[in-house]
Design a protein around this motif. Structure first.
Motif, short mmCIF file in Angstrom:
data_model
loop_
_atom_site.label_atom_id
_atom_site.label_comp_id
_atom_site.label_asym_id
_atom_site.label_seq_id
_atom_site.Cartn_x
_atom_site.Cartn_y
_atom_site.Cartn_z
N PHE A 1 7.64 2.63 -14.59
CA PHE A 1 9.08 2.66 -14.89
C PHE A 1 9.32 1.73 -16.06
O PHE A 1 8.45 0.93 -16.43
CB PHE A 1 9.92 2.27 -13.66
N TYR A 2 10.49 1.83 -16.63
CA TYR A 2 10.73 1.17 -17.91
C TYR A 2 12.00 0.33 -17.84
O TYR A 2 12.99 0.74 -17.25
CB TYR A 2 10.88 2.22 -19.02
N LEU A 3 11.92 -0.84 -18.43
CA LEU A 3 13.08 -1.73 -18.48
C LEU A 3 13.30 -2.11 -19.93
O LEU A 3 12.38 -2.58 -20.60
CB LEU A 3 12.82 -3.01 -17.67
N THR A 4 14.52 -1.87 -20.40
CA THR A 4 14.80 -2.17 -21.81
C THR A 4 15.80 -3.31 -21.88
O THR A 4 16.73 -3.38 -21.08
CB THR A 4 15.37 -0.93 -22.51
N CYS B 1 6.25 -0.86 -16.62
CA CYS B 1 5.72 -1.56 -15.44
C CYS B 1 4.97 -0.58 -14.55
O CYS B 1 5.46 0.52 -14.28
CB CYS B 1 6.84 -2.17 -14.61
N ASP B 2 3.80 -0.98 -14.07
CA ASP B 2 3.10 -0.24 -13.02
C ASP B 2 3.76 -0.63 -11.71
O ASP B 2 3.63 -1.76 -11.24
CB ASP B 2 1.61 -0.62 -13.03
N HIS B 3 4.48 0.31 -11.12
CA HIS B 3 5.29 -0.02 -9.95
C HIS B 3 4.45 -0.43 -8.75
O HIS B 3 4.93 -1.03 -7.80
CB HIS B 3 6.19 1.17 -9.59
N SER C 1 4.45 10.42 -6.77
CA SER C 1 5.63 10.92 -7.44
C SER C 1 5.44 11.04 -8.94
O SER C 1 6.03 11.90 -9.58
CB SER C 1 6.80 9.99 -7.10
N ILE C 2 4.65 10.16 -9.54
CA ILE C 2 4.59 10.17 -10.99
C ILE C 2 3.19 9.80 -11.47
O ILE C 2 2.88 8.64 -11.65
CB ILE C 2 5.66 9.23 -11.60
N GLY C 3 2.34 10.79 -11.60
CA GLY C 3 1.05 10.58 -12.27
C GLY C 3 0.22 9.49 -11.65
O GLY C 3 0.59 8.92 -10.64
N LYS D 1 0.83 -1.21 0.00
CA LYS D 1 0.00 0.00 0.00
C LYS D 1 0.87 1.26 0.00
O LYS D 1 0.60 2.23 -0.69
CB LYS D 1 -0.90 0.02 1.24
N THR D 2 1.92 1.21 0.81
CA THR D 2 2.78 2.39 0.91
C THR D 2 3.51 2.63 -0.40
O THR D 2 3.60 3.76 -0.90
CB THR D 2 3.79 2.19 2.06
N ILE D 3 4.02 1.54 -0.98
CA ILE D 3 4.68 1.67 -2.29
C ILE D 3 3.72 2.29 -3.29
O ILE D 3 4.05 3.23 -4.01
CB ILE D 3 5.16 0.28 -2.78
N ALA D 4 2.48 1.78 -3.28
CA ALA D 4 1.49 2.26 -4.25
C ALA D 4 1.23 3.75 -4.07
O ALA D 4 1.21 4.52 -5.02
CB ALA D 4 0.20 1.46 -4.09
N ARG D 5 1.06 4.14 -2.81
CA ARG D 5 0.71 5.53 -2.55
C ARG D 5 1.86 6.47 -2.90
O ARG D 5 1.71 7.44 -3.63
CB ARG D 5 0.31 5.69 -1.08
#
Lengths: 328, 435
Positions: free
Chosen positions: B237-240, B406-408, B230-232, B221-225
């Motif tokens: 985030f992106y992994l290539t 990825c949806d973090h 922080s970002i929209g 929950k904390t990560i999600a909030r």
């Protein structure tokens, strides 16, 4: 342990409780000199005297009210109704006095009393004297309602009722008084509020109480010959009902039939069905069916009375239906 | 009794519809079920059918006009019935027709026929993700009812079916009225598993066996909030990763040599590999549901397809369980019908993960925008020959860059990386796809 009748089992319970506690007394029509209309109180007048075994006039409302008053001042009356059909005259004392006294006195007056007598139809007693009242009585908060089916349960449960500090309604049966079964000689209690699996089986749950338990066991015998094993759950107590035992059985068998003497509408079976659908919804493989008296006043004519009553054949048909078997 | 013809919600997300063409003229007799008009929704061109019998007395909107969902666009009535009141209601009710000049009082209606049906999608190439967010399960739309609506089954049968992964729709009930009961489900469950694979025809009926809902831990929950702050709305985030395509290319040409029937595209192989990797990484095959994370047990790949005025994401259901031949045939068919705007709503809803491929446009790599509630999307670039150092020597290899968005809130960095590791292993050793 000896094999005795249901009648004698009740007699033992009364005698042992009156010996055990001198606040217990029996009152009703013909209970003393005549030894009870059904001889349940045989020998009690001789043993305990006329202060504790009291014959009354034919005044149900009056002696039920005397019982309530006695309970208010600390006695533990057992009020016998010659049948529950006659108890309709006393229903105001049962429903409005006994059931509500503790509540309306703010806890000042416990009501440690028992109302007991035969309930339901016997044979050809016609419309006014062949009625099963458990759904009426169990409807009332403040009452406990028990329906022992065997001599063993009759003795153990009447003792529990007499020791209970709440008003307990004991529904016996004219057709049960002569049935026999093993009964321990001394003191034991069968707790109020506990159903019992009278016979184990895994194919269908058959819920019954009182007299219909014996019918249910006949049904189970008959179906066993076809390889159908019926689990007979004896409610024993209508209020408070033992939902757990019913639900555990239905979760095992996935189907249920509810059998009762009374009429269909708002009957005990309706309450059982409600508990089952709430507690076992995901375990049901078929709608729950009910077997009960036809929706008419009990006919006097022998053939019509037979047709109006629930019976083994009707119950077998219902079980076959919930098992998706062809009905013969 | 007159029947109002409404602009109906013909897709789950439709708010207005453009009436492409009336198929009935004023004065034509119509019966309930007759097709009155073609309507372009935000996704496809659908048929609007009559809901009553009578004469189509009045068309209140013209070909090409756009009307909000729920507005009255026509009246069906008996030939001599007075419909003035209905027409007055249609023009006065706010949901007015754009065709009637008297309705200037209703400012909200989109009068301009040029109004784009899907204005938002053209904004950025990264929107290749999909059109606006869609609920994972389609809402009912007119047309043939899904079989589930008529399915009768006992509660016990439903529970056993869910526990054993049996599709109730595939079972013939033996109870009264065709009710599916315990013995039917048990019989079906004891059959070989192949017959229990859901057919691709009715793919979207998600049952509880298809996923697992994980309650959110406090840390989750904390990560999600915090990340969302922080970002929209979706903390992405992106992994290539750059994958070696030599073996895939070899496989593809070897298959092509076997005949036309064995031709598959790179994209088909990538879909297959992604689906197989997702099956091994359920944490990436998931939906964010606000108060829980839904990890899907089945893999339904949304495949972004560009169409003339936007894009759409048809779904390949159970892509991990389908062979390349079936997968290639389905993706070809879906892409073609997507461009023809012939997809039905249940063909473009219900995906658990999406893929967007801009390789054919020469894009080396890009980041795609997640299609919520999905938690990830893979952006696929072009395959390019380039010098690569392998065991100390430079050689020329065909390489592909893929970027995982990825949806973090759902996928942590390491989880996304592990998924890409598996994908790399599958792509660089494509024989594993048949293992």
């Amino acid at each position: 342990m000896s094999v005795i009748t249901y009648r004698d089992a009740l007699n033992q319970a009364l005698r042992e409780e009156m010996q055990r506690d001198d606040r217990v007394f029996l009152m009703g029509e013909e209970v003393a000199v005549y030894q009870g209309a059904y001889k349940v109180s045989k020998g009690l007048l001789q043993e305990f005297g006329e202060m504790r075994v009291v014959d009354t006039p034919i005044t149900e409302l009056g002696f039920a009210g005397v019982g309530v008053g006695a309970a208010m001042v600390g006695l533990r009356p057992v009020i016998e109704f010659m049948t529950w059909n006659f108890a309709l005259l006393a229903i105001d004392q049962v429903v409005n006095a006994a059931a509500k006294m503790l509540y309306m006195s703010g806890g000042q007056y416990p009501m440690p009393m028992v109302f007991r007598g035969p309930n339901g139809a016997a044979l050809q007693l016609a419309a006014q004297h062949s009625q099963a009242w458990e759904s009426w009585l169990a409807h009332i908060p403040g009452l406990k309602v028990i329906t022992p089916a065997t001599p063993y349960d009759a003795k153990g449960m009447l003792k529990a009722a007499i020791r209970d500090d709440n008003p307990v309604v004991v529904l016996e049966g004219e057709m049960l008084y002569n049935t026999k079964g093993e009964v321990p000689d001394g003191d034991y209690i069968v707790p109020i509020g506990k159903a019992e699996v009278k016979r184990e089986g895994e194919h269908c749950t058959l819920v019954a109480h009182g007299k219909t338990v014996l019918m249910a066991l006949q049904v189970a015998d008959a179906l066993e010959k076809e390889g159908i094993r019926v689990e007979v759950v004896d409610l024993r107590t209508i209020r408070p009902m033992d939902v757990e035992t019913i639900a555990a059985s239905v979760r095992k068998t996935n189907r249920a039939v509810v059998l009762e003497e009374g009429w269909e509408v708002c009957g005990v079976g309706a309450q059982v069905v409600d508990y089952v659908q709430r507690h076992c919804f995901d375990h049901l493989d078929a709608p729950i069916l009910r077997v009960h008296q036809e929706d008419v006043p009990m006919p006097y004519a022998k053939n019509l009375e037979r047709t109006a009553k629930p019976d083994v054949a009707k119950t077998i048909a219902a079980i076959r239906q919930v098992m998706y078997l062809p009905t013969a | 009794m007159a029947t109002k013809v409404f602009m109906e919600a013909l897709s789950p997300t439709m708010e207005e519809g453009r009436l492409v063409k009336w198929l009935k003229n004023e004065g034509d007799a119509v019966k309930s079920g007759d097709i009155l008009a073609e309507v372009e929704t935000d996704k496809a061109i659908m048929e609007l059918v009559a809901r009553g019998d009578g004469i189509l007395r009045r068309r209140l909107t013209g070909d090409g006009d756009t009307s909000p969902v729920g507005s009255i666009i026509g009246v069906i009535a008996a030939a001599d019935e007075n419909i003035d009141a209905l027409i007055a209601e249609a023009s006065g009710g706010g949901g007015a027709s754009t065709a009637a000049p008297a309705t200037a009082a209703a400012p909200a209606t989109a009068a301009a026929p040029a109004t784009a049906a899907t204005p938002a999608t053209a904004a950025t190439p990264a929107a290749a993700a999909t059109p606006a967010s869609q609920p994972p399960v389609p809402v009912p739309v007119p047309g043939p009812r899904p079989p589930a609506a008529d399915l009768r089954s006992s509660p016990l049968a439903r529970r056993i079916a869910a526990e054993r992964g049996v599709e109730l729709g595939a079972i013939q009930g033996s109870g009264p009225g065709g009710r599916i009961i315990k013995r039917d489900v048990e019989a079906a469950a004891s059959q070989p598993p192949v017959s229990r694979l859901p057919s691709s025809v009715s793919p979207t009926a998600a049952s509880a066996a298809d996923y697992q809902d994980l309650p959110l831990s406090q840390i989750r929950k904390t990560i999600a909030r915090r990340l969302a702050e922080s970002i929209g709305p979706i903390p992405t985030f992106y992994l290539t990763a750059e994958l070696d395509m030599e073996r895939v290319a070899e496989m593809r040409s070897a298959m092509a040599e076997l005949g036309d029937g064995f031709k598959v595209s790179f994209n088909d192989i990538i879909i297959k590999a992604v689906a197989s990797a997702l099956a091994q990484h359920p944490e990436c095959n998931a939906h964010w549901q606000g108060d829980s994370i839904r990890q899907w047990h089945r893999v339904h790949i949304g495949m972004a397809v560009a169409i003339d005025d936007g894009l759409i994401t048809p779904v390949i259901f159970d892509a991990d369980r389908k062979g390349l031949r079936q997968l290639a045939a389905e993706s070809r068919d879906l892409a073609k019908r997507a461009r023809d705007r012939k997809l039905t709503p249940n063909e473009y809803t219900g995906s658990t993960f999406s893929i967007s491929n801009l390789g054919m446009y020469g894009i080396d790599q890009f980041t795609a925008i997640i299609n919520p509630p999905e938690a990830g999307i893979l952006a696929v670039g072009s395959i390019e020959a380039k010098p690569v150092v392998i065991e100390g020597a430079v050689s020329v290899r065909r390489r592909l860059r893929v970027t995982l968005s990825c949806d973090h809130r759902v996928i942590d960095g390491a989880a996304g990386a592990r998924f890409l590791q598996t994908l790399r292993r599958l792509i660089e050793n494509p024989l594993l796809l048949v293992y």
